[in-house]
Enzyme design. Structure first.
Site, mmCIF file in Angstrom:
data_model
loop_
_atom_site.group_PDB
_atom_site.id
_atom_site.type_symbol
_atom_site.label_atom_id
_atom_site.label_comp_id
_atom_site.label_asym_id
_atom_site.label_seq_id
_atom_site.Cartn_x
_atom_site.Cartn_y
_atom_site.Cartn_z
ATOM 1 C CE LYS A 49 -7.377 -13.967 -8.383
ATOM 2 N NZ LYS A 49 -7.837 -13.869 -6.961
ATOM 3 C CE1 TYR A 279 7.049 13.253 -22.889
ATOM 4 C CE2 TYR A 279 7.024 11.079 -22.301
ATOM 5 C CZ TYR A 279 6.477 12.210 -23.025
ATOM 6 O OH TYR A 279 6.087 11.894 -24.209
HETATM 7 C C1 LIG Z 1 -6.856 -14.656 -6.213
HETATM 8 C C2 LIG Z 1 -7.281 -15.712 -4.959
HETATM 9 C C3 LIG Z 1 -6.385 -16.735 -4.652
HETATM 10 C C4 LIG Z 1 -5.355 -17.302 -5.405
HETATM 11 O O1 LIG Z 1 -4.219 -16.579 -4.706
HETATM 12 P P1 LIG Z 1 -2.579 -16.788 -4.972
HETATM 13 O O2 LIG Z 1 -2.066 -15.732 -3.955
HETATM 14 O O3 LIG Z 1 -2.372 -15.971 -6.168
HETATM 15 O O4 LIG Z 1 -2.105 -17.914 -4.788
HETATM 16 C C5 LIG Z 1 -7.281 -17.717 -3.901
HETATM 17 N N1 LIG Z 1 -8.510 -17.425 -3.250
HETATM 18 C C6 LIG Z 1 -9.063 -16.230 -3.530
HETATM 19 C C7 LIG Z 1 -10.228 -16.020 -2.894
HETATM 20 C C8 LIG Z 1 -8.596 -15.399 -4.278
HETATM 21 O O5 LIG Z 1 -9.193 -14.211 -4.506
#
Ligand SMILES: *Cc1c(COP(=O)(O)O)cnc(C)c1O
Length: 389
Positions: A49, A279
């Site tokens: 994702k 800044y």
């Molecule tokens: C993002 C996510 C993962 C992956 O988690 P990591 O900590 O990056 O291994 C797994 N399950 C769900 C439901 C997630 O939202």
């Protein structure tokens, strides 16, 4: 825009302010290590994702597919459809947000995307879709085991289990839940959620004998075999950053670094007289200090919170960030570096083996997840192939 850029005479890496190198062989190696850790027959998939945590969904997923990974997880339908295009018809693609009930079900079916159903509305809509098309529809069912985020509540799950028609027309491949505190192995929530999930899965299997269980993310895999169940969903560990909350825990579980990020030096200057930098004039460079300003800032994912604790690496030296990070510029104190090591056109390394994603995250008061997913779009990206000749 793209066409005009490709008509330019100079090389893209010479126009970019920073070079992001992504080692696909390292991603594959991290996946293999996770696979070795998981008790068979656990299917170790890949969470890709958010553009594979900022590293490029298509190249990352294609490398993992070629290495034998067969299950991929994304959040949104849009991501799932793009992934289906990149990977072809074979791999299993699971969209964790599930359908927008009553609206997007046909797209899931058309692209063979398995939805995670987390609410009674989603379950009902998928059932309606199955009935209308007179087919058995694959899905994951998510139950909440203590996070109050997504998934059927214990009462909703109970209600569904008592209603013989609740899952009519559905073929649940797995019951799924998510761990809230797996980044802290000793946290009592881990055992509590495992117990809760195991009980729910046993009950679910009373109705769906072949349903599998899916509980663990990267950190969950580390908790040990009782947490693995059948479908593991690691993300962050594939990308070489730790899922664990403390450096002590992280050290016990080495991962191969995947990312290198180098920012181009635009200007080097010697300060004649103590003078404020950046800044807000928040820091003062001492008399005789040497400063370098690079072409990268918070718009590129170098989080503003990374100053004042952050640093980069130049010519083997730690070079601290001086003053506030700007939108597309950041200044470093490079007094420790020799003349030859610090020239305009050279590069300061922000992420590498001597200064990891996790180091940068700590300096910015955040986690590697945020550093990676914040990485900008203006870099020149270079992919090292998964298999090297
Ligand atoms: C993002 C996510 C993962 C992956 O988690 P990591 O900590 O990056 O291994 C797994 N399950 C769900 C439901 C997630 O939202």
């Amino acid at each position: 825009m793209k066409d005009r850029a490709s008509a330019l005479a100079s090389a893209p890496e010479d126009r970019a302010g920073a070079i992001l190198t992504i080692d696909l062989a390292a991603v594959v190696e991290n996946w293999r290590r996770l696979k070795k850790l998981a008790a068979p027959p656990c299917d170790v998939g890949a969470v890709v994702k958010a553009d594979a945590y900022g590293l490029g969904m298509a190249p990352v997923a294609q490398a993992l597919l070629a290495a034998g990974c067969t299950t991929f997880y994304v959040a949104f339908l849009n991501e799932a459809v793009a992934l289906r295009t990149a990977l072809g018809p074979r791999p299993r693609i699971i969209a964790m947000h599930g359908p927008t009930a009553g609206r997007t079900e046909p797209d899931f079916a058309a692209h063979n995307i398995v939805p995670v159903l987390s609410t009674p509305e989603q379950v009902k809509a998928w059932r309606t879709f199955a009935a209308r098309n007179d087919v058995l529809m694959d899905c994951f069912i998510q139950v909440d085991t203590g996070m109050q985020r997504l998934g059927l509540t214990p009462a909703e799950f109970d209600g569904h289990m008592q209603d013989p028609d609740a899952f009519l027309g559905l073929h649940p491949l797995a019951l799924m839940s998510h761990l809230a505190c797996a980044d802290t192995p000793a946290h009592p929530m881990n055992a509590a959620q495992r117990q809760h999930f195991g009980d729910a899965l046993s009950r679910f299997r009373g109705s769906f004998g072949d349903a599998r269980g899916s509980l663990s993310n990267s950190a969950g895999l580390l908790l040990g075999a009782p947490w693995h169940f059948d479908f593991a969903r690691p993300g962050i560990a594939l990308y070489g950053a730790t899922p664990l909350a403390t450096p002590t825990d992280a050290k016990r579980w080495p991962l191969v670094p995947v990312v290198r990020l180098e920012a181009r030096i635009l200007q080097v200057r010697r300060v004649d007289q103590a003078a404020p930098v950046g800044y807000g004039a928040t820091v003062t460079a001492r008399d005789g200090a040497k400063l370098a300003t690079v072409a990268m800032g918070y718009a590129d994912g170098l989080l503003r919170g990374a100053s004042p604790a952050g640093h980069g690496m130049l010519d083997g030296h730690k070079v601290p960030i001086m003053g506030r990070i700007s939108m597309d510029l950041t200044t470093f104190d490079i007094s420790a570096v020799s003349e030859s090591g610090a020239r305009p056109g050279g590069f300061i390394e922000l992420i590498g083996t001597a200064h990891t994603v996790d180091d940068l995250a700590r300096a910015a008061g955040t986690v590697g997840y945020e550093i990676l997913t914040a990485l900008g779009q203006r870099f020149h990206r270079r992919y090292l192939p998964a298999t090297r000749a």
